[in-house]
Write a protein that holds these residues in place. Structure first.
Motif, PDB file in Angstrom:
ATOM      1  N   SER A 189      30.988 -14.696  58.672  1.00 55.55           N
ATOM      2  CA  SER A 189      31.856 -14.313  57.553  1.00 55.55           C
ATOM      3  C   SER A 189      31.042 -14.350  56.260  1.00 55.55           C
ATOM      4  CB  SER A 189      33.043 -15.278  57.445  1.00 55.55           C
ATOM      5  OG  SER A 189      33.882 -14.925  56.367  1.00 55.55           O
ATOM      6  N   PRO A 190      31.057 -13.247  55.488  1.00 55.23           N
ATOM      7  CA  PRO A 190      31.855 -12.039  55.696  1.00 55.23           C
ATOM      8  C   PRO A 190      31.250 -11.120  56.754  1.00 55.23           C
ATOM      9  CG  PRO A 190      30.533 -11.827  53.709  1.00 55.23           C
ATOM     10  CD  PRO A 190      30.316 -13.230  54.203  1.00 55.23           C
ATOM     11  N   GLY A 194      36.920  -8.739  58.893  1.00 56.22           N
ATOM     12  CA  GLY A 194      37.387  -9.323  57.641  1.00 56.22           C
ATOM     13  C   GLY A 194      38.507 -10.327  57.796  1.00 56.22           C
TER      14      GLY A 194
END
Length: 304
Positions: A189-190, A194
């Protein structure tokens, strides 16, 4: 012996020139396993044919029938179609996806006989939500297998551990309303898609999302397993553990930025073996062919 559930039919889901989720992923793994010095201790099995077990009753428990109609319609069009820019549907994709579900159900059956298994099937499934496939995925294989397992004698709680580098938004969507299933995901992440915030814990506290920063090395995973994954799964006390085994967290993988090595998956496998009396693994992502084959070999070497 370790059961390998595989069919050349899984090569017939055609994704097009240059697509990372390609049939060669499976042939690379098969070649690596056959070359392993302990390859003779693998028992190769074909998935249960669609003529012998119809997976649709299990699929329709969690997937919208209108989505299944769309998927079948796209496959029947001349040349196929696509759910989105990343998720093509070729003329054989619908039937191959059904067979892949049967392979994951076979994984449950082997686990119930206390035989460890690895489901070597495609298309993958952990991005497929109730109403739409996405991210290379058509049907939620792991989630369907979890619901199937709960219908079997002696199975009251099922855990899904997803170590694919992308969050399994589809798996979470398909299980978070069922307190008898828990889901744990470690993901960059990212990154796509998402989702998977640490604060997102499901409707029954049955979800553990562990975002991993880009460029992380194995010690980050080791800490996450020790401090979060193992306590979470141990407290849940699953009767069956399903591993959504994606290998795109490898340093060589072109679609992510995590820096694991193939041997690291052997260590992760060793750590999860005591967490449930029954377990099996099912392939998700992983797109660098040599690294993918080496990582699956490392995983299975622990089980052999």
């Amino acid at each position: 012996m370790v059961a390998l559930i595989y069919s050349d039919r899984f090569l017939d889901h055609l994704t097009g020139l240059g697509h990372p989720e390609c049939p060669q992923r499976l042939t690379a793994i098969v070649e690596a396993l056959r070359a392993a010095p302990w390859g003779d201790r693998l028992a190769w099995h074909l998935p249960t044919p669609l003529t012998e077990r119809d997976p649709l009753p299990w699929i329709t428990q969690i997937h919208d029938p209108q989505y299944l109609e769309l998927l079948q319609h796209l496959a029947q069009r001349p040349g196929g179609g696509a759910l989105d820019l990343d998720t093509p549907v070729s003329p054989d994709s619908y039937d191959v996806a059904l067979l892949a579900v049967n392979a994951w159900l076979d994984g449950v059956d082997f686990a119930l006989r206390n035989e460890p298994a690895f489901v070597l099937a495609r298309p993958p499934g952990h991005h497929a939500t109730a109403k739409m496939g996405m991210g290379f995925c058509l049907l939620g294989n792991g989630a369907i297998a979890a619901h199937y397992a709960l219908a079997q004698p002696g199975i009251h709680r099922v855990a899904i551990l997803d170590w694919d580098v992308h969050h399994g938004n589809g798996t979470q969507d398909l299980i978070e309303n069922n307190p008898a299933i828990c889901y744990c995901s470690l993901h960059q992440s990212p990154a796509y898609p998402g989702t998977g915030r640490a604060s997102d814990q499901g409707h029954h506290g049955n979800v553990l999302n562990i975002p991993i920063p880009p460029n992380s090395l194995f010690p980050t995973y080791q800490t996450a397993f020790t401090q979060q994954v193992i306590p979470f799964l141990s407290q849940f006390q699953p009767d069956l553990l399903i591993v959504s085994a994606g290998y795109d967290a490898l340093h060589a993988d072109p679609l992510a930025s995590i820096c694991l090595q193939p041997a690291d998956f052997a260590q992760l496998t060793q750590q999860i073996r005591p967490l449930a009396p029954r377990l099996f693994f099912g392939l998700e992502g992983g797109y660098d062919l040599p690294a993918l084959g080496a990582a699956v070999v490392a995983t299975l070497e622990v089980l052999v």
